[in-house]
Scaffold this motif. Structure first.
Motif, PDB file in Angstrom:
ATOM      1  N   ASP A 242       0.815  -1.225   0.000  1.00 38.92           N
ATOM      2  CA  ASP A 242       0.000   0.000   0.000  1.00 38.92           C
ATOM      3  C   ASP A 242       0.843   1.267   0.000  1.00 38.92           C
ATOM      4  N   VAL A 243       1.993   1.269   0.662  1.00 39.13           N
ATOM      5  CA  VAL A 243       2.821   2.479   0.722  1.00 39.13           C
ATOM      6  C   VAL A 243       3.508   2.788  -0.603  1.00 39.13           C
ATOM      7  N   THR A 244       3.620   1.810  -1.480  1.00 38.98           N
ATOM      8  CA  THR A 244       4.248   2.020  -2.791  1.00 38.98           C
ATOM      9  C   THR A 244       3.225   1.867  -3.916  1.00 38.98           C
ATOM     10  N   TYR A 245       1.976   2.111  -3.594  1.00 37.36           N
ATOM     11  CA  TYR A 245       0.894   2.142  -4.580  1.00 37.36           C
ATOM     12  C   TYR A 245       0.786   0.860  -5.401  1.00 37.36           C
ATOM     13  N   GLY A 246       0.931  -0.274  -4.735  1.00 38.68           N
ATOM     14  CA  GLY A 246       0.734  -1.561  -5.388  1.00 38.68           C
ATOM     15  C   GLY A 246       1.925  -2.085  -6.158  1.00 38.68           C
ATOM     16  N   CYS A 247       3.064  -1.414  -6.094  1.00 43.01           N
ATOM     17  CA  CYS A 247       4.264  -1.830  -6.827  1.00 43.01           C
ATOM     18  C   CYS A 247       5.312  -2.367  -5.855  1.00 43.01           C
ATOM     19  N   ILE A 248       6.023  -3.392  -6.291  1.00 37.30           N
ATOM     20  CA  ILE A 248       7.141  -3.907  -5.500  1.00 37.30           C
ATOM     21  C   ILE A 248       8.350  -3.033  -5.819  1.00 37.30           C
ATOM     22  N   ILE A 249       8.854  -2.331  -4.818  1.00 36.89           N
ATOM     23  CA  ILE A 249       9.979  -1.423  -5.036  1.00 36.89           C
ATOM     24  C   ILE A 249      11.175  -1.795  -4.155  1.00 36.89           C
ATOM     25  N   TYR A 250      10.911  -2.172  -2.916  1.00 41.57           N
ATOM     26  CA  TYR A 250      11.989  -2.419  -1.966  1.00 41.57           C
ATOM     27  C   TYR A 250      12.185  -3.912  -1.709  1.00 41.57           C
ATOM     28  N   GLN A 251      13.426  -4.275  -1.404  1.00 41.39           N
ATOM     29  CA  GLN A 251      13.746  -5.657  -1.083  1.00 41.39           C
ATOM     30  C   GLN A 251      13.009  -6.127   0.167  1.00 41.39           C
ATOM     31  N   GLU A 252      12.780  -5.218   1.100  1.00 38.34           N
ATOM     32  CA  GLU A 252      12.056  -5.587   2.319  1.00 38.34           C
ATOM     33  C   GLU A 252      10.629  -6.042   1.998  1.00 38.34           C
TER      34      GLU A 252
END
Length: 158
Positions: free
Chosen positions: A24-34
């Motif tokens: 939710d914090v990245t608007y549905g996109c996988i951005i961070y390794q965490e």
């Protein structure tokens, strides 16, 4: 996709409902390794240590490890004594097709993945160098000429 989802948050869709609290914090996109680690933990039941092994394999582009983990992510892993080490997505209520799609997204993400702390440091580093370049190449405006004090004071360049 990120920019589109940011402009229109009502259009964000998740492959599985459990992904909503992770992405939710990245608007549905996988951005961070965490986020990858959390997906492995939430959807397939990985331990923190095992999820970190997969994260490292993805960041180092170890395709043999990633393909083996694909099987564990979807179907799980049982030890020789019969105890379950990894439950797998299917055992945790995610259908096989959705699990494969999510894994493929995570695998493609590995080519540009950032650790969250590195992403923040990269941002501030880039901001610093852009500001330095502007101040170095362009004559500072009169208000900037006397900015600061002591050794950090900007000097007029001729």
């Amino acid at each position: 996709m990120y920019v589109e989802n940011r402009k229109h948050p009502d259009k964000i869709t998740y492959r599985h409902p459990r992904l909503s609290k992770i992405l939710d914090v990245t608007y549905g996109c996988i951005i961070y390794q965490e986020q990858v680690m959390r997906i492995f933990r939430e959807l397939a039941g990985y331990s923190l240590g095992r999820a970190d092994i997969v994260r490292r394999a993805m960041s180092k582009k170890k395709h043999d490890v990633m393909e083996q983990e694909r099987e564990y992510f979807i179907h799980g892993l049982k030890r020789e004594d019969g105890t379950v080490e990894i439950e797998g997505c299917i055992a945790r209520g995610v259908d096989e097709q959705t699990a494969e799609t999510i894994y493929d997204e995570m695998k493609s993400f590995a080519s540009y993945a950032f650790n969250k702390s590195h992403a923040a440091a990269y941002f501030w580093g880039m901001l610093f160098w852009m500001l330095w370049w502007i101040l170095r190449k362009w004559k500072p405006v009169p208000g900037l000429r006397n900015m600061g004090s002591g050794r950090w004071q900007l000097k007029r360049t001729v």
